[in-house]
Design a protein around this motif. Structure first.
Motif, mmCIF file in Angstrom:
data_model
loop_
_atom_site.group_PDB
_atom_site.id
_atom_site.type_symbol
_atom_site.label_atom_id
_atom_site.label_comp_id
_atom_site.label_asym_id
_atom_site.label_seq_id
_atom_site.Cartn_x
_atom_site.Cartn_y
_atom_site.Cartn_z
ATOM 1 N N UNK A 12 0.827 -1.205 0.000
ATOM 2 C CA UNK A 12 0.000 0.000 0.000
ATOM 3 C C UNK A 12 0.862 1.257 0.000
ATOM 4 N N UNK A 13 1.894 1.247 0.820
ATOM 5 C CA UNK A 13 2.725 2.436 0.936
ATOM 6 C C UNK A 13 3.597 2.643 -0.302
ATOM 7 N N UNK A 14 4.167 1.584 -0.820
ATOM 8 C CA UNK A 14 4.992 1.709 -2.031
ATOM 9 C C UNK A 14 4.136 2.146 -3.211
ATOM 10 N N UNK A 15 2.877 1.727 -3.226
ATOM 11 C CA UNK A 15 1.975 2.110 -4.309
ATOM 12 C C UNK A 15 1.436 3.531 -4.171
ATOM 13 N N UNK A 16 1.860 4.232 -3.117
ATOM 14 C CA UNK A 16 1.533 5.654 -3.040
ATOM 15 C C UNK A 16 0.493 6.076 -2.037
ATOM 16 N N UNK A 17 0.137 5.219 -1.089
ATOM 17 C CA UNK A 17 -0.835 5.644 -0.080
ATOM 18 C C UNK A 17 -0.302 6.845 0.696
ATOM 19 N N UNK A 18 -1.213 7.689 1.122
ATOM 20 C CA UNK A 18 -0.837 8.945 1.773
ATOM 21 C C UNK A 18 -0.068 8.694 3.066
ATOM 22 N N UNK A 19 0.963 9.494 3.279
ATOM 23 C CA UNK A 19 1.747 9.425 4.515
ATOM 24 C C UNK A 19 1.260 10.540 5.441
ATOM 25 N N UNK A 20 0.320 10.225 6.279
ATOM 26 C CA UNK A 20 -0.314 11.266 7.092
ATOM 27 C C UNK A 20 -0.129 11.081 8.593
ATOM 28 N N UNK A 21 0.704 10.132 8.997
ATOM 29 C CA UNK A 21 0.807 9.837 10.422
ATOM 30 C C UNK A 21 1.973 10.536 11.117
#
Length: 236
Positions: free
Chosen positions: A184-193
């Motif tokens: 999910x993260x490598x595919x571009x999910x938002x980094x909001x944490x």
């Protein structure tokens, strides 16, 4: 898809993005199956070259910019990232994650560094690793970041890669969850944490370096910090 349509779509999309008129760019609408394809393809390619030449480098640069990574290489165009919910239930509905070396490196890092954390905490650690990939002071790949300093006792960036212990995955479900997070993260999910964090440590320790960086978040047993980009790397 008809080859004529593919070629026409490619330069019509550029025109729409750049706001350039296409009065001089036309594509044949001939549908005669017996017509020779070579002259038609040649004509379309010629029209495309003429159009691209009329757009200019500045407009083309704006179109291409989102797809060029920080090394200057052409980046893979990714699909729209999937919205994320920080829960095991959400992850359980996703298919098993598959991918290349970077996905495996990130999944292993989440397993060995954060499998005892909540799903939210594991996403936060993934953010740190990807923030480092984007930071000019660190390697520009996930595996490069995870393995930085590996082989030098206690000189590595992630303890599990240089603690002298064998890296054996014994909790397959925990690893599979981490792999889904990694994808999910490598595919571009938002980094909001973590608000751009590049470092973290557990609440059980108090390393000297944590005085050098502003604290950005506390999630579970991890405290997160952000290292600024040095002025020499700042965009002019």
């Amino acid at each position: 898809m008809n080859l004529r349509v593919v070629l026409f779509t490619s330069f019509s999309a550029i025109a729409a993005t750049c706001g350039v008129a296409m009065a001089d760019v036309t594509a044949s609408t001939a549908t005669d199956p017996n017509a020779r394809i070579a002259p038609r393809v040649s004509s379309l390619l010629g029209a495309e070259r003429k159009f691209v030449g009329s757009v200019g480098a500045e407009h083309l640069g704006k179109v291409a910019e989102p797809f060029i990574d920080k090394s200057g290489a052409i980046a893979r165009i990714r699909p729209e990232p999937r919205p994320v919910t920080y829960s095991r239930k959400f992850l359980s509905k996703l298919p098993k994650a598959t991918g290349g070396a970077d996905l495996r490196c990130l999944a292993e890092a989440l397993y060995f560094e954060a499998r005892g954390e909540s799903v939210k905490g594991q996403f936060a650690v993934a953010e740190v690793i990807l923030n480092r990939v984007d930071h000019p002071l660190y390697p520009d790949s996930v595996c490069g970041v995870v393995n930085q300093g590996t082989g030098r006792k206690w000189q590595c960036q992630f303890t599990y890669t240089c603690d002298g212990l064998a890296e054996v995955i014994r909790e397959r479900r925990a690893y599979d969850r981490g792999a889904k997070i990694a994808k999910l993260m490598i595919d571009g999910s938002e980094r909001r944490l973590t608000k751009g964090a590049t470092h973290y440590h557990t609440t059980a320790v108090n390393p000297k370096w944590n005085k050098a960086f502003p604290k950005t978040a506390k999630i579970g047993s991890h405290i997160f910090y952000r290292q600024a980009v040095p002025q020499r790397f700042a965009k002019r």
